[in-house]
Design an enzyme around this catalytic site. Structure first.
Site, PDB file in Angstrom:
ATOM      1  N   SER A  55     -31.157  52.494 -39.993  1.00 41.33           N
ATOM      2  CA  SER A  55     -30.962  51.391 -39.977  1.00 41.33           C
ATOM      3  C   SER A  55     -32.102  50.326 -39.445  1.00 41.33           C
ATOM      4  O   SER A  55     -33.445  51.247 -39.929  1.00 41.33           O
ATOM      5  CB  SER A  55     -30.112  50.549 -38.967  1.00 41.33           C
ATOM      6  OG  SER A  55     -30.624  50.501 -37.317  1.00 41.33           O
ATOM      7  N   LYS A  56     -32.044  48.904 -39.782  1.00 45.84           N
ATOM      8  CA  LYS A  56     -33.710  48.767 -39.936  1.00 45.84           C
ATOM      9  C   LYS A  56     -34.215  49.444 -38.218  1.00 45.84           C
ATOM     10  O   LYS A  56     -35.800  49.676 -38.797  1.00 45.84           O
ATOM     11  CB  LYS A  56     -32.930  47.444 -39.877  1.00 45.84           C
ATOM     12  CG  LYS A  56     -34.454  46.446 -40.749  1.00 45.84           C
ATOM     13  CD  LYS A  56     -34.086  44.780 -40.861  1.00 45.84           C
ATOM     14  CE  LYS A  56     -33.450  43.936 -39.772  1.00 45.84           C
ATOM     15  NZ  LYS A  56     -32.941  42.957 -40.565  1.00 45.84           N
ATOM     16  N   ARG A  57     -33.660  48.868 -37.753  1.00 48.89           N
ATOM     17  CA  ARG A  57     -34.175  49.227 -36.376  1.00 48.89           C
ATOM     18  C   ARG A  57     -34.667  50.731 -36.211  1.00 48.89           C
ATOM     19  O   ARG A  57     -35.471  50.664 -35.728  1.00 48.89           O
ATOM     20  CB  ARG A  57     -32.947  48.766 -35.107  1.00 48.89           C
ATOM     21  CG  ARG A  57     -32.973  47.682 -34.897  1.00 48.89           C
ATOM     22  CD  ARG A  57     -32.085  47.211 -33.668  1.00 48.89           C
ATOM     23  NE  ARG A  57     -30.372  47.896 -34.247  1.00 48.89           N
ATOM     24  CZ  ARG A  57     -29.843  47.392 -34.962  1.00 48.89           C
ATOM     25  NH1 ARG A  57     -29.452  46.750 -34.481  1.00 48.89           N
ATOM     26  NH2 ARG A  57     -28.704  48.072 -35.343  1.00 48.89           N
ATOM     27  N   GLY A 102     -36.206  51.761 -38.445  1.00 49.43           N
ATOM     28  CA  GLY A 102     -37.620  51.959 -39.176  1.00 49.43           C
ATOM     29  C   GLY A 102     -38.380  51.403 -38.107  1.00 49.43           C
ATOM     30  O   GLY A 102     -39.798  51.236 -38.272  1.00 49.43           O
ATOM     31  N   GLU A 124     -38.769  37.348 -42.386  1.00 55.16           N
ATOM     32  CA  GLU A 124     -37.452  37.496 -41.517  1.00 55.16           C
ATOM     33  C   GLU A 124     -37.556  36.517 -40.637  1.00 55.16           C
ATOM     34  O   GLU A 124     -37.971  37.359 -39.883  1.00 55.16           O
ATOM     35  CB  GLU A 124     -36.746  38.465 -41.557  1.00 55.16           C
ATOM     36  CG  GLU A 124     -34.865  38.214 -41.767  1.00 55.16           C
ATOM     37  CD  GLU A 124     -34.037  39.401 -41.916  1.00 55.16           C
ATOM     38  OE1 GLU A 124     -33.989  39.634 -42.603  1.00 55.16           O
ATOM     39  OE2 GLU A 124     -34.206  39.928 -40.613  1.00 55.16           O
TER      40      GLU A 124
END
Ligand code: GLU
Length: 500
Positions: free
Chosen positions: A259-261, A263, A277
Site C-alpha cells: 500500500s501507499k502507507r 512506502g 496530494e
C-alpha cells in the site's frame, strides 16, 4: 490481431501495481505485434482526481510504455475517455433490459440499508439477488404500469444485472486456469444509474467490445468481477476476450497487498513519479533517481520470470521472452532493496559521458565548474559504488574540495609517531617526479617505500586521510593525478599542520 488495453481510473497517483499491469499489457501486445491502448475509466465522478490522468500519461511516457491508441492519440475508436463516451452506454443498458438480462431497481439507499440491518440482526448477509429481488422495489417485483409510472415521473433508479440462479459458471483464466463459481452466491450488480452514467462494469465491457480488445490483462483484485463480465458478454451475444489476472504485489514484510502507507512507513516509493496530494508530495521512483529501465526490469520480474537465473533484461528482451502463461498465480513480494540493486546495475551500464552530464548539473548548483572530461574521469572512478547519480557527490566530493575534517578514529589508528616524517618524504618524492600520472607516481612512491623498507600500511592510509579525510575512495594515485600536484601538496601540508 492482439489488442489489449490499460484502463486505469484517474483516482490518484498510479500505484506501482498499476504500472506493472500496464507493462504486462505492453509486453504482451508488442510480443504479438498487436496494439496497446490507454483508456481512461472516469465514470465514477465522486472518485475523480484532478491531474491524475495527466500523471498516468506522464508516467507511461517516462517508462517508455508508448500506447498505440488512447487519450491524446485518438485512433478509430475515439474517444478513449469514458466520460466523453457517456451518451453511448444507455442503449446497451436498454438492450439488457429488453432481453431480460437486466431490470430497473428503485430502492432508496435507506431502504437497502434497512434490509441490510434486518439481515444482520438475524446473523445473515443481505445480497441483492435471486433470493431477495422479488421482495424489493424493481421492475421484476412491480407491475409494468407501476414501473412505467415511476419512470415517467422521473424517480431515481438504477439498472441491475439479473444474475442467474444456480448456474455453475466455468471460466478460464490464462494465469489461473479454470475458475468455477456458483452464480447463486453473486449479487445483481448495478450497471447504470439514472444520472445517465454507466458503472465500471457496463462501461468496461461495452468499451472492450467496441474497441475490439482480445485479451483483458489486469490485477487480481478484478478476478471477482470476471463472472459478471463473462455473463455480460453472453447477455449481449458477444464473444468474450481472454482474461488474465495478474498476481498481487505484496508488502516487503508481513501479509497483504503493498500500500501507499507501506512506502511512507518504510521509506521507499510506490509511485512512478512524484505526486502531490493535499499539499504533501510523495516521492516517486523518478524523483528518487531511479532509471526507468531499472523500474521496468524490476517490475517485469514481479510475478514473472523467463525460467532461468538471468535477471537483467532490456525492454526488447522482455518483449521477446514474455509469456503471459508463465505469470505466477501467487502474490509477488515487493523488495525495495532489489530495485536498488537493479538501479545500481543500470547505472554501471551507462556511459561515463551520460552520467557525467547528469552529475555536472548537480555540481553547477553547488557552484562548481569543472571540465566535462574531468567529471567523466571522476565518474568512472566512483560509479562502481553508486546506486544513484545522487550518490556521486558523497563518493567524490574530495575531488572538488579539500577535506574539512579528518576521521578521528582513522587518525588515531593510522597516524603514528613516524607518520609526519613519512608524509614529508612523500611530498619530496611527489615534487621530484617529473611525470604527474597515477602510474608514474605510484611507481615513485613504491620505490621510496622499498628504499626505506616501509609497508603499504604505513604510507597509504595517512596519504588517503590527507586527500579524502577518511579511509574511503578510489585508488590514491588516481586521486592524486586528478586533483593535481599543487592541490595534493597543499592537502599533505594541511594534514601535517593539523595533526600534531
Ligand atoms: N478501471 C479499472 C481499474 O481502475 C480497470 C479494471 C480492468 O482492467 O478491467 O483498474
Amino acid at each position: 490481431m492482439v489488442r489489449v488495453r490499460f484502463a486505469p481510473s484517474p483516482t490518484g497517483a498510479l500505484h506501482i501495481g498499476g504500472v506493472r499491469t500496464a507493462l504486462f499489457n505492453y509486453l504482451f501486445a508488442k510480443k504479438h505485434g498487436g496494439d496497446f491502448l490507454l483508456r481512461i475509466e472516469d465514470t465514477d465522478q465522486n472518485r475523480y482526481v484532478e491531474g491524475a490522468e495527466q500523471y498516468i500519461i506522464n508516467s507511461l511516457n517516462w517508462l517508455g510504455l508508448t500506447y498505440d491508441e488512447g487519450v491524446g492519440k485518438e485512433g478509430k475508436h475515439a474517444p478513449y475517455r469514458q466520460s466523453e463516451r457517456k451518451p453511448l452506454y444507455k442503449q446497451y443498458a436498454d438492450t439488457l433490459i429488453n432481453n431480460g438480462w437486466a431490470y430497473y431497481a428503485f430502492d432508496t439507499a435507506e431502504a437497502l440499508e434497512k434490509a441490510r440491518q434486518q439481515y444482520e440482526e438475524k446473523g445473515d448477509t443481505f445480497i441483492y439477488n435471486w433470493a431477495t429481488r422479488n421482495t424489493l422495489e424493481n421492475s421484476l417485483s412491480l407491475t409494468s404500469e407501476e414501473v412505467q409510472q415511476r419512470l415517467t415521473r422521473g424517480d431515481a433508479y438504477v439498472v441491475r444485472f439479473k444474475m442467474p440462479e444456480k448456474e455453475i459458471l466455468k471460466m478460464s483464466d490464462m494465469i489461473r486456469g479454470e475458475v468455477t463459481i456458483d452464480t447463486s452466491t453473486l449479487d445483481d450488480k448495478v450497471l447504470f444509474k439514472s444520472d445517465g452514467m454507466p458503472t465500471y462494469h457496463l462501461a468496461n465491457i461495452v468499451d472492450d467490445h467496441l474497441m475490439e480488445i482480445t485479451h483483458v490483462i489486469r490485477g487480481e483484485e478484478w478476478l471477482p468481477s470476471m463472472p459478471l463480465h463473462i455473463l455480460l458478454y453472453r447477455a449481449f451475444g458477444w464473444q468474450a476476450p481472454a482474461f488474465a489476472h495478474l498476481p498481487l504485489i505484496l508488502k516487503p514484510v508481513g501479509n497483504g497487498k503493498l500500500s501507499k502507507r507501506d512506502g511512507i512507513k518504510l521509506g521507499f516509493p510506490v509511485f512512478p513519479m512524484d505526486w502531490t496530494e493535499n499539499g504533501e508530495t510523495l516521492r516517486g521512483f523518478s524523483g528518487e533517481g531511479y532509471f526507468p529501465e531499472a523500474l521496468i526490469n524490476f517490475l517485469a520480474l514481479l510475478g514473472w520470470n523467463p525460467g532461468n537465473d538471468e535477471e537483467i533484461f532490456s525492454m526488447d528482451e522482455l518483449i521477446l521472452l514474455f509469456d503471459l502463461e508463465k505469470v505466477h498465480k501467487a502474490g509477488a513480494r515487493f523488495d525495495p532493496e532489489k530495485i536498488k540493486w537493479f538501479n545500481h546495475q543500470y547505472l554501471q551500464k551507462k556511459s561515463d559521458a551520460e552520467l557525467a552530464a547528469a552529475f555536472q548539473k548537480e555540481l553547477i548548483t553547488k557552484g562548481i565548474e569543472v571540465a566535462s572530461t574531468k567529471v567523466e574521469k571522476i565518474v568512472s572512478l566512483i560509479k562502481e559504488r553508486a546506486t544513484f547519480v545522487a550518490d556521486f557527490w558523497e563518493l567524490s566530493k574530495f575531488f572538488f574540495e579539500a577535506p574539512k575534517k579528518y576521521d578521528e578514529k582513522a587518525v588515531k589508528k593510522q597516524w603514528k609517531e613516524n607518520t609526519p616524517t613519512i608524509v614529508r618524504e612523500v611530498i619530496e618524492v611527489l615534487q621530484n617526479t617529473s611525470v604527474f600520472s597515477s602510474v608514474a607516481l605510484e611507481e615513485a612512491v613504491k620505490n621510496y617505500m622499498e628504499t626505506k623498507q616501509l609497508g603499504f600500511g604505513q604510507v597509504m592510509p595517512p596519504l588517503r586521510l590527507a586527500l579524502v579525510g577518511e579511509l574511503k575512495g578510489p585508488h590514491v594515485f588516481d586521486i592524486i593525478e586528478l586533483i593535481g600536484k599543487e592541490e595534493t601538496l597543499r592537502r599533505l601540508e594541511t594534514i601535517l599542520s593539523f595533526i600534531k
